[in-house]
Enzyme design. Sequence first.
Site, mmCIF file in Angstrom:
data_model
loop_
_atom_site.group_PDB
_atom_site.id
_atom_site.type_symbol
_atom_site.label_atom_id
_atom_site.label_comp_id
_atom_site.label_asym_id
_atom_site.label_seq_id
_atom_site.Cartn_x
_atom_site.Cartn_y
_atom_site.Cartn_z
ATOM 1 N N ALA A 129 -6.328 10.157 8.529
ATOM 2 C CA ALA A 129 -4.961 10.318 7.867
ATOM 3 C C ALA A 129 -4.136 10.360 8.165
ATOM 4 O O ALA A 129 -2.315 10.003 8.760
ATOM 5 C CB ALA A 129 -5.095 11.857 6.699
ATOM 6 N N GLY A 162 0.950 -0.700 0.126
ATOM 7 C CA GLY A 162 0.278 0.043 0.062
ATOM 8 C C GLY A 162 0.502 1.196 0.203
ATOM 9 O O GLY A 162 1.269 1.886 1.079
ATOM 10 N N GLU A 191 -19.010 17.131 2.831
ATOM 11 C CA GLU A 191 -18.601 17.727 1.284
ATOM 12 C C GLU A 191 -19.232 18.061 0.443
ATOM 13 O O GLU A 191 -18.945 18.444 -0.292
ATOM 14 C CB GLU A 191 -17.109 16.905 1.372
ATOM 15 C CG GLU A 191 -16.343 17.232 2.692
ATOM 16 C CD GLU A 191 -14.709 17.144 3.233
ATOM 17 O OE1 GLU A 191 -14.292 17.775 4.413
ATOM 18 O OE2 GLU A 191 -14.768 15.788 2.959
HETATM 19 C C1 LIG Z 1 -13.049 10.539 0.855
HETATM 20 C C2 LIG Z 1 -12.388 10.569 1.321
HETATM 21 C C3 LIG Z 1 -11.823 12.008 2.311
HETATM 22 C C4 LIG Z 1 -11.105 11.604 3.771
HETATM 23 N N1 LIG Z 1 -11.364 12.999 3.989
HETATM 24 C C5 LIG Z 1 -9.904 12.590 4.829
HETATM 25 C C6 LIG Z 1 -9.714 14.329 6.016
HETATM 26 O O1 LIG Z 1 -9.855 15.002 4.852
HETATM 27 N N2 LIG Z 1 -9.019 14.035 6.827
HETATM 28 C C7 LIG Z 1 -8.119 12.710 7.677
HETATM 29 O O2 LIG Z 1 -7.423 12.926 8.455
HETATM 30 N N3 LIG Z 1 -8.582 11.576 7.142
HETATM 31 C C8 LIG Z 1 -9.368 11.857 5.721
HETATM 32 N N4 LIG Z 1 -10.234 10.180 4.871
HETATM 33 C C9 LIG Z 1 -9.245 9.172 6.071
HETATM 34 C C10 LIG Z 1 -8.410 9.148 4.786
HETATM 35 O O3 LIG Z 1 -7.970 8.908 3.780
HETATM 36 C C11 LIG Z 1 -7.149 7.501 5.315
HETATM 37 O O4 LIG Z 1 -7.024 7.600 6.581
HETATM 38 C C12 LIG Z 1 -6.220 7.695 4.699
HETATM 39 O O5 LIG Z 1 -5.728 8.003 3.535
HETATM 40 C C13 LIG Z 1 -5.537 6.278 5.144
HETATM 41 O O6 LIG Z 1 -5.217 5.648 5.062
HETATM 42 P P1 LIG Z 1 -3.713 4.340 4.818
HETATM 43 O O7 LIG Z 1 -2.362 4.776 3.744
HETATM 44 O O8 LIG Z 1 -4.404 3.288 5.713
HETATM 45 O O9 LIG Z 1 -4.495 3.729 3.146
HETATM 46 P P2 LIG Z 1 -5.569 4.600 1.695
HETATM 47 O O10 LIG Z 1 -4.442 5.767 2.225
HETATM 48 O O11 LIG Z 1 -6.688 4.021 1.709
HETATM 49 O O12 LIG Z 1 -3.930 3.446 1.218
HETATM 50 C C14 LIG Z 1 -3.884 2.627 0.958
HETATM 51 C C15 LIG Z 1 -3.138 1.666 -0.393
HETATM 52 O O13 LIG Z 1 -3.084 0.719 -0.759
HETATM 53 C C16 LIG Z 1 -3.430 0.074 -2.303
HETATM 54 N N5 LIG Z 1 -4.266 -1.057 -1.561
HETATM 55 C C17 LIG Z 1 -5.287 -1.666 -1.608
HETATM 56 N N6 LIG Z 1 -5.489 -3.224 -1.808
HETATM 57 C C18 LIG Z 1 -4.253 -3.504 -1.999
HETATM 58 C C19 LIG Z 1 -3.526 -4.656 -2.484
HETATM 59 N N7 LIG Z 1 -4.210 -5.801 -2.065
HETATM 60 N N8 LIG Z 1 -2.481 -4.853 -2.901
HETATM 61 C C20 LIG Z 1 -1.166 -3.157 -2.679
HETATM 62 N N9 LIG Z 1 -2.103 -2.721 -2.657
HETATM 63 C C21 LIG Z 1 -3.433 -2.654 -2.332
HETATM 64 C C22 LIG Z 1 -4.126 1.619 -2.318
HETATM 65 O O14 LIG Z 1 -4.449 1.631 -4.089
HETATM 66 C C23 LIG Z 1 -3.720 2.409 -1.498
HETATM 67 O O15 LIG Z 1 -2.754 3.338 -2.380
HETATM 68 C C24 LIG Z 1 -10.814 10.819 3.794
HETATM 69 C C25 LIG Z 1 -10.687 9.563 3.476
HETATM 70 C C26 LIG Z 1 -11.753 9.549 2.231
HETATM 71 C C27 LIG Z 1 -12.054 7.753 1.381
#
Ligand SMILES: Cc1cc2nc3c(=O)[nH]c(=O)nc-3n(C[C@H](O)[C@H](O)[C@H](O)COP(=O)(O)OP(=O)(O)OC[C@H]3O[C@@H](n4cnc5c(N)ncnc54)[C@H](O)[C@@H]3O)c2cc1C
Length: 436
Positions: A326, A12, A176
């Site tokens: 995030a 990821g 939003e």
């Molecule tokens: C529309 C929206 C608005 C948001 N607004 C806010 C905000 O204003 N403030 C805030 O703090 N948070 C916000 N969030 C939440 C925040 O974006 C998430 O908490 C954050 O992105 C989580 O990070 P992560 O790295 O755990 O997962 P992600 O950012 O989801 O990244 C996961 C990555 O893993 C990859 N992946 C998935 N499955 C696989 C697999 N099997 N093999 C390889 N790669 C894979 C995906 O392609 C992706 O690149 C929002 C989320 C969304 C959807």
Amino acid sequence: MADDRVHTVIIGGGFAGVYAARRLKSADVRVTVLDRGTSHVFQPLLYQCATGLLSEGDIASPLRHLLRRHKNLDVLLGEASGIDVENRTITATRFDGSTFTIGYDHLIVGAGMRQSYHGNEQFAAHAPGMKTIDDALAIRRKIVSSFEIAETLATAELRRPWLTFVVSGGGPTGVEIAGQIREMATRALAREFDTIDPAEADVVLVHGGARVLESFHPRLSHKAQRILDKIGVRTLLGHHVTDVGADHASITDKDTKATHRIDTHTVLWTAGVEAVPFAAALAAATGVTQGRGGTIPVRPDLTVEGHPTISVVGDMMSLDDLPGVAEVAMQSGYHAAHNIARAVGGSPAPYTPFTYRDLGTAAYIARYHALLQSGPLRLSGFLGWLGWGGIHITFLAGTRNRTWTLASWAAAIIGGGRGERVITYGDPETARRPYV
Ligand SMILES: Cc1cc2nc3c(=O)[nH]c(=O)nc-3n(C[C@H](O)[C@H](O)[C@H](O)COP(=O)(O)OP(=O)(O)OC[C@H]3O[C@@H](n4cnc5c(N)ncnc54)[C@H](O)[C@@H]3O)c2cc1C
């Protein structure tokens, strides 16, 4: 020459994965980042891409480019689909369906969540979620084409379902996108149509709770509600979307169970997330029971019980009810990598517990109105909006994206326009590709 350094695989390239990679840049390890997409996506601004304010390129950075200065790191495109914890290998599926394996010494899983329809997967065909660039572009296609179709219809009665937009979920994303559709209709589109008045767009925000933005202090969420009312978003609290079709949404009162139908061609789904499918494979292989939404429970040091070489970070981890935001993802990704760097560096007790520093949350409501909450600090209105903008620009990856996003925001403030309204009609081949 074979590289015999300890190999850390990061699954990821989201917030968690990228911050893990950043911590390992100077460590004496070999790093592979595996992602099912080519880019790091800034999900908090997806709704601005969906409503034509920003382009997909503004909020996504190619992982290879973003991590190009990491001399110890490779990026691989593939979806993790299996894991063998005995032999320490990951199976990944390529875009064409073929597979390959990657060996690891340490594994950091930060694969995030996907949209959940709570067992109603059939809704997805008519009500796109908001988790990926594909989702944002599908929503943009729906919104833009709805206005265009309405323009070609002869009567107000025929036009009404095309100018009705139902948003399911009153969390930050739902609020939003609902606000942005009204702003798009009343500002950017208002002068461009002849037959219809885009300002008639009926945006209905459906939320099961007693107030929108429940993660914020009640005072802030009430302020947000007042702004939503003012810009013309119709909010239905205590209601759920219980059915979705090509031409309608059914809305049910949580208490009375009374259901009414709204004729609409645009339903957008932001109500809930669940772990991506790889979480189930990981749980089965490690013998842990998945938590809420399919998340993976971790020990305080972010490793999986009984598997000290596997850490789970970001949205996919379950620890102390930490929220899926995030900041948690960035800090947990960094921490897991820090522990690995300490272990490789020979520290006698490298695996320290993770402590989350809550730096606050923000949500955009409308032009010049946003909420910002950080400890005792609670801002709304213009100050909240300035704070919201500052935070988003700071954490957006890449100088190019920051510059273009600032320029697009300035253009929208000055001229009210939304230049990113290109729609495509989808790629039948990739649209059919299953999420393995
Ligand atoms: C529309 C929206 C608005 C948001 N607004 C806010 C905000 O204003 N403030 C805030 O703090 N948070 C916000 N969030 C939440 C925040 O974006 C998430 O908490 C954050 O992105 C989580 O990070 P992560 O790295 O755990 O997962 P992600 O950012 O989801 O990244 C996961 C990555 O893993 C990859 N992946 C998935 N499955 C696989 C697999 N099997 N093999 C390889 N790669 C894979 C995906 O392609 C992706 O690149 C929002 C989320 C969304 C959807």
